[in-house]
Scaffold this motif. Structure first.
Motif, PDB file in Angstrom:
ATOM      1  N   GLU A  36       1.072  13.343   6.942  1.00 60.00           N
ATOM      2  CA  GLU A  36       1.092  12.170   6.064  1.00 60.00           C
ATOM      3  C   GLU A  36       0.289  11.072   6.752  1.00 60.00           C
ATOM      4  O   GLU A  36       0.397  10.903   7.964  1.00 60.00           O
ATOM      5  N   PHE A  37      -0.506  10.316   5.996  1.00 60.15           N
ATOM      6  CA  PHE A  37      -1.360   9.293   6.583  1.00 60.15           C
ATOM      7  C   PHE A  37      -1.201   7.978   5.831  1.00 60.15           C
ATOM      8  O   PHE A  37      -1.185   7.948   4.604  1.00 60.15           O
ATOM      9  N   LEU A  38      -1.100   6.899   6.607  1.00 58.69           N
ATOM     10  CA  LEU A  38      -0.922   5.562   6.045  1.00 58.69           C
ATOM     11  C   LEU A  38      -2.044   4.653   6.528  1.00 58.69           C
ATOM     12  O   LEU A  38      -2.309   4.569   7.732  1.00 58.69           O
ATOM     13  N   PHE A  39      -2.700   3.968   5.589  1.00 57.85           N
ATOM     14  CA  PHE A  39      -3.759   3.028   5.942  1.00 57.85           C
ATOM     15  C   PHE A  39      -3.144   1.857   6.701  1.00 57.85           C
ATOM     16  O   PHE A  39      -2.092   1.337   6.345  1.00 57.85           O
ATOM     17  N   VAL A  40      -3.813   1.431   7.771  1.00 61.18           N
ATOM     18  CA  VAL A  40      -3.219   0.467   8.693  1.00 61.18           C
ATOM     19  C   VAL A  40      -2.894  -0.869   8.026  1.00 61.18           C
ATOM     20  O   VAL A  40      -1.925  -1.539   8.406  1.00 61.18           O
ATOM     21  N   ASP A  41      -3.661  -1.275   7.019  1.00 67.62           N
ATOM     22  CA  ASP A  41      -3.353  -2.532   6.335  1.00 67.62           C
ATOM     23  C   ASP A  41      -2.039  -2.453   5.571  1.00 67.62           C
ATOM     24  O   ASP A  41      -1.339  -3.461   5.418  1.00 67.62           O
ATOM     25  N   ASP A  42      -1.688  -1.259   5.101  1.00 65.38           N
ATOM     26  CA  ASP A  42      -0.380  -1.079   4.467  1.00 65.38           C
ATOM     27  C   ASP A  42       0.740  -1.197   5.496  1.00 65.38           C
ATOM     28  O   ASP A  42       1.808  -1.753   5.219  1.00 65.38           O
ATOM     29  N   MET A  43       0.505  -0.679   6.693  1.00 67.37           N
ATOM     30  CA  MET A  43       1.487  -0.825   7.770  1.00 67.37           C
ATOM     31  C   MET A  43       1.682  -2.296   8.104  1.00 67.37           C
ATOM     32  O   MET A  43       2.810  -2.764   8.314  1.00 67.37           O
ATOM     33  N   ALA A  44       0.582  -3.041   8.128  1.00 68.74           N
ATOM     34  CA  ALA A  44       0.670  -4.471   8.417  1.00 68.74           C
ATOM     35  C   ALA A  44       1.515  -5.194   7.379  1.00 68.74           C
ATOM     36  O   ALA A  44       2.305  -6.086   7.712  1.00 68.74           O
ATOM     37  N   GLN A  45       1.394  -4.784   6.125  1.00 67.85           N
ATOM     38  CA  GLN A  45       2.203  -5.404   5.071  1.00 67.85           C
ATOM     39  C   GLN A  45       3.686  -5.070   5.240  1.00 67.85           C
ATOM     40  O   GLN A  45       4.554  -5.883   4.899  1.00 67.85           O
ATOM     41  N   ALA A  46       3.976  -3.889   5.773  1.00 68.44           N
ATOM     42  CA  ALA A  46       5.370  -3.535   6.052  1.00 68.44           C
ATOM     43  C   ALA A  46       5.945  -4.429   7.148  1.00 68.44           C
ATOM     44  O   ALA A  46       7.108  -4.834   7.097  1.00 68.44           O
ATOM     45  N   VAL A  47       5.117  -4.758   8.138  1.00 68.05           N
ATOM     46  CA  VAL A  47       5.553  -5.663   9.208  1.00 68.05           C
ATOM     47  C   VAL A  47       5.799  -7.058   8.650  1.00 68.05           C
ATOM     48  O   VAL A  47       6.794  -7.711   8.986  1.00 68.05           O
ATOM     49  N   VAL A  48       4.904  -7.531   7.789  1.00 72.84           N
ATOM     50  CA  VAL A  48       5.093  -8.835   7.148  1.00 72.84           C
ATOM     51  C   VAL A  48       6.397  -8.833   6.350  1.00 72.84           C
ATOM     52  O   VAL A  48       7.167  -9.812   6.376  1.00 72.84           O
ATOM     53  N   PHE A  49       6.662  -7.742   5.666  1.00 73.63           N
ATOM     54  CA  PHE A  49       7.898  -7.611   4.883  1.00 73.63           C
ATOM     55  C   PHE A  49       9.126  -7.718   5.792  1.00 73.63           C
ATOM     56  O   PHE A  49      10.100  -8.417   5.479  1.00 73.63           O
TER      57      PHE A  49
END
Length: 316
Positions: free
Chosen positions: A211-224
């Motif tokens: 499974e692969f996640l684009f890093v900008d999506d990970m950043a949004q999870a951190v903001v969340f």
């Protein structure tokens, strides 16, 4: 969370840390701080303690780690377990001593047992043995997860651990001796394309699923996680979708435009057969990824082409 809140992002120059920095800036956070490895050695307890006492951040995001693929983990097991424990332990202990109430710890899906049921639930942590090819990194990260859980339990502080699936994106590491599977493939296909569409040799059978996640999506999870007080200590972060390594290779090959053959070297290890994250907890709270895999690969390759001549980690 006030936009003036002082936030220290450890590892802010890396792929994940820089994405978090960009995401926070885009939302108007204006009091972000970071320190490069030249000015702060996160493996040095005294340096970290003094830095946090001097800067007095209100929030710490730990995106710093020694990372690498199967080859690097196999070749440098001591560095992977020891340096990662030093980095996170220094940050966590100094944060507790300084009275910091919010800490976001980033780990990896490799913390889960090699043969755990799929998809991987947070409850599967420590229920079986780890994948041998990256257990050193995994053990270090597990200790960080448990430290944050202990702090929540004992002191009631908002320390939370986010476990992303395989991350990729802009500012990634494309060095073939230390990179992960997706950027390594991207570089190989790119070089092969330039070399008259030469055959590309890839490790393993191509059958494991990832499974692969684009890093900008990970950043949004951190903001969340920053802007909300999450009720539990550990959350998976991913897409909830996986594909075979062979399918990944064919997708990258298509984006790059490589016309040659692929040779699968089955003498090389495959790693864990499958690693799909159960992300229902994060979904139930309101976070969800936005970037589809092929779109993310296109964005990453565009960045790669723009930076291949000057980005220090890309050795073409």
């Amino acid at each position: 969370m006030d936009k003036e809140t002082k936030i220290y992002i450890a590892g802010h120059k890396g792929m994940v840390g820089s994405a978090i920095w960009r995401a926070l800036e885009a939302k108007g956070y204006c009091n972000l701080i970071g320190a490069t490895s030249k000015t702060l050695d996160l493996r040095n307890q005294l340096e970290v303690k003094n830095f946090i006492q001097k800067e007095q951040p209100q929030v710490i995001i730990d995106a710093a780690a020694k990372v690498g693929g199967i080859l690097a983990n196999n070749n440098f097991p001591y560095q992977f377990i020891m340096e990662n424990m030093q980095i996170q332990n220094n940050l966590i202990s100094s944060s507790v001593e300084a009275g910091i109430e919010k800490f976001i710890f980033l780990g990896s899906s490799c913390i889960y047992p090699k043969l755990a049921p799929q998809p991987l639930k947070e409850d599967y942590l420590l229920t079986d043995s780890l994948e041998p090819t990256n257990e050193w990194y995994a053990i270090a990260k597990i200790s960080g997860v448990k430290a944050c859980e202990a702090i929540r339990k004992q002191f009631g502080k908002d320390y939370v651990s986010l476990m992303p699936t395989n991350l990729y994106g802009t500012h990634d590491n494309f060095d073939l001796t230390s990179s992960h599977v997706l950027p390594a493939m991207m570089r190989k296909f790119h070089e092969a394309k330039l070399n008259n569409n030469a055959t590309v040799s890839l490790w393993g059978s191509g059958t494991p699923m990832r499974e692969f996640l684009f890093v900008d999506d990970m950043a949004q999870a951190v903001v969340f996680a920053l802007e909300n007080k999450l009720p539990e200590h550990l959350y998976n972060v991913g897409t909830g979708e996986d594909l075979t390594i062979k399918e990944l290779a064919e997708t990258i090959q298509k984006v790059i435009g490589h016309q040659g053959a692929i040779d699968w070297d089955s003498t090389k290890p495959d790693g864990t057969p499958r690693k799909l994250m159960d992300i229902s907890k994060m979904h139930s709270l309101g976070w969800k990824h936005q970037v589809a895999l092929e779109e993310g690969i296109q964005k990453t390759y565009a960045w790669f082409l723009e930076n291949e001549g000057k980005y220090k980690q890309v050795k073409l």
